[in-house]
Design a protein around this motif. Sequence first.
Motif, PDB file in Angstrom:
ATOM      1  N   ILE A 174       0.837  -1.206   0.000  1.00 28.80           N
ATOM      2  CA  ILE A 174       0.000   0.000   0.000  1.00 28.80           C
ATOM      3  C   ILE A 174       0.869   1.253   0.000  1.00 28.80           C
ATOM      4  O   ILE A 174       0.591   2.238  -0.699  1.00 28.80           O
ATOM      5  CB  ILE A 174      -0.939  -0.021   1.219  1.00 28.80           C
ATOM      6  CG1 ILE A 174      -1.934  -1.183   1.092  1.00 28.80           C
ATOM      7  CG2 ILE A 174      -1.680   1.306   1.354  1.00 28.80           C
ATOM      8  CD1 ILE A 174      -2.784  -1.395   2.330  1.00 28.80           C
ATOM      9  N   LYS A 175       1.966   1.229   0.753  1.00 25.53           N
ATOM     10  CA  LYS A 175       2.852   2.375   0.812  1.00 25.53           C
ATOM     11  C   LYS A 175       3.501   2.646  -0.539  1.00 25.53           C
ATOM     12  O   LYS A 175       3.617   3.794  -0.990  1.00 25.53           O
ATOM     13  CB  LYS A 175       3.914   2.133   1.877  1.00 25.53           C
ATOM     14  CG  LYS A 175       4.800   3.324   2.147  1.00 25.53           C
ATOM     15  CD  LYS A 175       5.752   3.030   3.287  1.00 25.53           C
ATOM     16  CE  LYS A 175       6.645   4.241   3.561  1.00 25.53           C
ATOM     17  NZ  LYS A 175       7.601   3.951   4.660  1.00 25.53           N
ATOM     18  N   ASP A 176       3.939   1.581  -1.256  1.00 28.24           N
ATOM     19  CA  ASP A 176       4.533   1.753  -2.583  1.00 28.24           C
ATOM     20  C   ASP A 176       3.526   2.324  -3.572  1.00 28.24           C
ATOM     21  O   ASP A 176       3.856   3.191  -4.398  1.00 28.24           O
ATOM     22  CB  ASP A 176       5.065   0.415  -3.083  1.00 28.24           C
ATOM     23  CG  ASP A 176       6.252  -0.074  -2.247  1.00 28.24           C
ATOM     24  OD1 ASP A 176       6.880   0.771  -1.582  1.00 28.24           O
ATOM     25  OD2 ASP A 176       6.526  -1.284  -2.252  1.00 28.24           O
ATOM     26  N   ASN A 177       2.297   1.854  -3.532  1.00 29.35           N
ATOM     27  CA  ASN A 177       1.261   2.368  -4.438  1.00 29.35           C
ATOM     28  C   ASN A 177       1.004   3.852  -4.192  1.00 29.35           C
ATOM     29  O   ASN A 177       0.847   4.643  -5.127  1.00 29.35           O
ATOM     30  CB  ASN A 177      -0.032   1.573  -4.268  1.00 29.35           C
ATOM     31  CG  ASN A 177       0.118   0.147  -4.767  1.00 29.35           C
ATOM     32  OD1 ASN A 177       0.949  -0.129  -5.643  1.00 29.35           O
ATOM     33  ND2 ASN A 177      -0.684  -0.769  -4.232  1.00 29.35           N
ATOM     34  N   ASP A 178       0.966   4.264  -2.929  1.00 29.11           N
ATOM     35  CA  ASP A 178       0.739   5.681  -2.613  1.00 29.11           C
ATOM     36  C   ASP A 178       1.890   6.554  -3.113  1.00 29.11           C
ATOM     37  O   ASP A 178       1.678   7.646  -3.644  1.00 29.11           O
ATOM     38  CB  ASP A 178       0.573   5.845  -1.103  1.00 29.11           C
ATOM     39  CG  ASP A 178      -0.712   5.221  -0.602  1.00 29.11           C
ATOM     40  OD1 ASP A 178      -1.623   5.028  -1.434  1.00 29.11           O
ATOM     41  OD2 ASP A 178      -0.812   4.937   0.614  1.00 29.11           O
ATOM     42  N   SER A 179       3.134   6.077  -2.986  1.00 26.87           N
ATOM     43  CA  SER A 179       4.273   6.869  -3.446  1.00 26.87           C
ATOM     44  C   SER A 179       4.272   7.015  -4.961  1.00 26.87           C
ATOM     45  O   SER A 179       4.586   8.083  -5.506  1.00 26.87           O
ATOM     46  CB  SER A 179       5.570   6.214  -2.968  1.00 26.87           C
ATOM     47  OG  SER A 179       5.703   4.926  -3.519  1.00 26.87           O
ATOM     48  N   ASN A 180       3.884   5.970  -5.692  1.00 31.10           N
ATOM     49  CA  ASN A 180       3.815   6.056  -7.150  1.00 31.10           C
ATOM     50  C   ASN A 180       2.740   7.045  -7.594  1.00 31.10           C
ATOM     51  O   ASN A 180       2.929   7.818  -8.544  1.00 31.10           O
ATOM     52  CB  ASN A 180       3.539   4.680  -7.742  1.00 31.10           C
ATOM     53  CG  ASN A 180       4.720   3.731  -7.540  1.00 31.10           C
ATOM     54  OD1 ASN A 180       5.870   4.164  -7.448  1.00 31.10           O
ATOM     55  ND2 ASN A 180       4.437   2.434  -7.476  1.00 31.10           N
ATOM     56  N   ASN A 181       1.615   7.027  -6.919  1.00 34.27           N
ATOM     57  CA  ASN A 181       0.535   7.958  -7.278  1.00 34.27           C
ATOM     58  C   ASN A 181       0.962   9.410  -7.030  1.00 34.27           C
ATOM     59  O   ASN A 181       0.661  10.312  -7.826  1.00 34.27           O
ATOM     60  CB  ASN A 181      -0.717   7.640  -6.475  1.00 34.27           C
ATOM     61  CG  ASN A 181      -1.316   6.315  -6.881  1.00 34.27           C
ATOM     62  OD1 ASN A 181      -1.147   5.879  -8.028  1.00 34.27           O
ATOM     63  ND2 ASN A 181      -2.013   5.657  -5.958  1.00 34.27           N
ATOM     64  N   THR A 186       2.829  14.947  -9.287  1.00 31.35           N
ATOM     65  CA  THR A 186       3.762  16.083  -9.175  1.00 31.35           C
ATOM     66  C   THR A 186       4.582  16.320 -10.438  1.00 31.35           C
ATOM     67  O   THR A 186       5.549  17.097 -10.420  1.00 31.35           O
ATOM     68  CB  THR A 186       4.713  15.838  -8.000  1.00 31.35           C
ATOM     69  OG1 THR A 186       5.373  14.567  -8.180  1.00 31.35           O
ATOM     70  CG2 THR A 186       3.951  15.831  -6.692  1.00 31.35           C
ATOM     71  N   LYS A 187       4.321  15.729 -11.582  1.00 34.08           N
ATOM     72  CA  LYS A 187       5.050  15.982 -12.833  1.00 34.08           C
ATOM     73  C   LYS A 187       4.761  17.397 -13.335  1.00 34.08           C
ATOM     74  O   LYS A 187       3.642  17.882 -13.234  1.00 34.08           O
ATOM     75  CB  LYS A 187       4.640  14.955 -13.898  1.00 34.08           C
ATOM     76  CG  LYS A 187       5.244  13.574 -13.646  1.00 34.08           C
ATOM     77  CD  LYS A 187       4.874  12.617 -14.756  1.00 34.08           C
ATOM     78  CE  LYS A 187       5.499  11.248 -14.526  1.00 34.08           C
ATOM     79  NZ  LYS A 187       5.155  10.303 -15.618  1.00 34.08           N
TER      80      LYS A 187
END
Length: 216
Positions: A174-181, A186-187
């Motif tokens: 869940i933490k990895d998915n949140d960081s990718n989103n 922020t692009k």
Amino acid sequence: MARVSALLSPVLVLFGCDLCLVRANRPPSPVNVTVTQLKANSATVSWDVPEGDVVIGYAILQQRQDGQMQRFIREVNTTNRACVLWDLAEDADYIIQVQSIGLYGESQASKRVHFRTLKETDRLPSNSSNQGDITMEGLDKDRQLQTGEIIIIVAVLLMWAAVIALFCRQYDIIKDNDSNNNKEKTKPSSEHSTPERPSGGLLRSKKSPSVNIIEV
């Protein structure tokens, strides 16, 4: 006197018949009387009753071999075939006899069984009865109980460890998915927009006025 004896003789005959009837209806004596779970201050007495006889209770005569103490235990309206003897003296010799209680009286006492209580420091039985060696089952049952408790505790700990590991794994996903989103959000917007082209005005040519020359 002859008349008195003549009157008493039928009564005596009837009384004797009643006694014979009561004795005939009494249950037989218990068999296979043994002592198990022997400890320093307690022991368990068990016995068997022949099949087909109505037994509503039991009576146990317990006494020390030196004659210092005697106890009589009686219980009715029960089908138990065992009894726990409490408050025994440490390292002392005892004698027990068991009787069956029927609807019409008590049976004859069983054979005398001798046993000796253990010391507090003893862990294994060192005595025997007149029907064979006394088996000690209490210590084995305690050891089996302790082993079973240890197995249950280990199984519970392993189950909790598996649950915690699964929770940590799901948390990392869940933490990895949140960081990718968050990275995608922020692009810079310049990557997706097209450059603006400056709009120029039309160039207009200026016409010079024509001069006419007249000769005179």
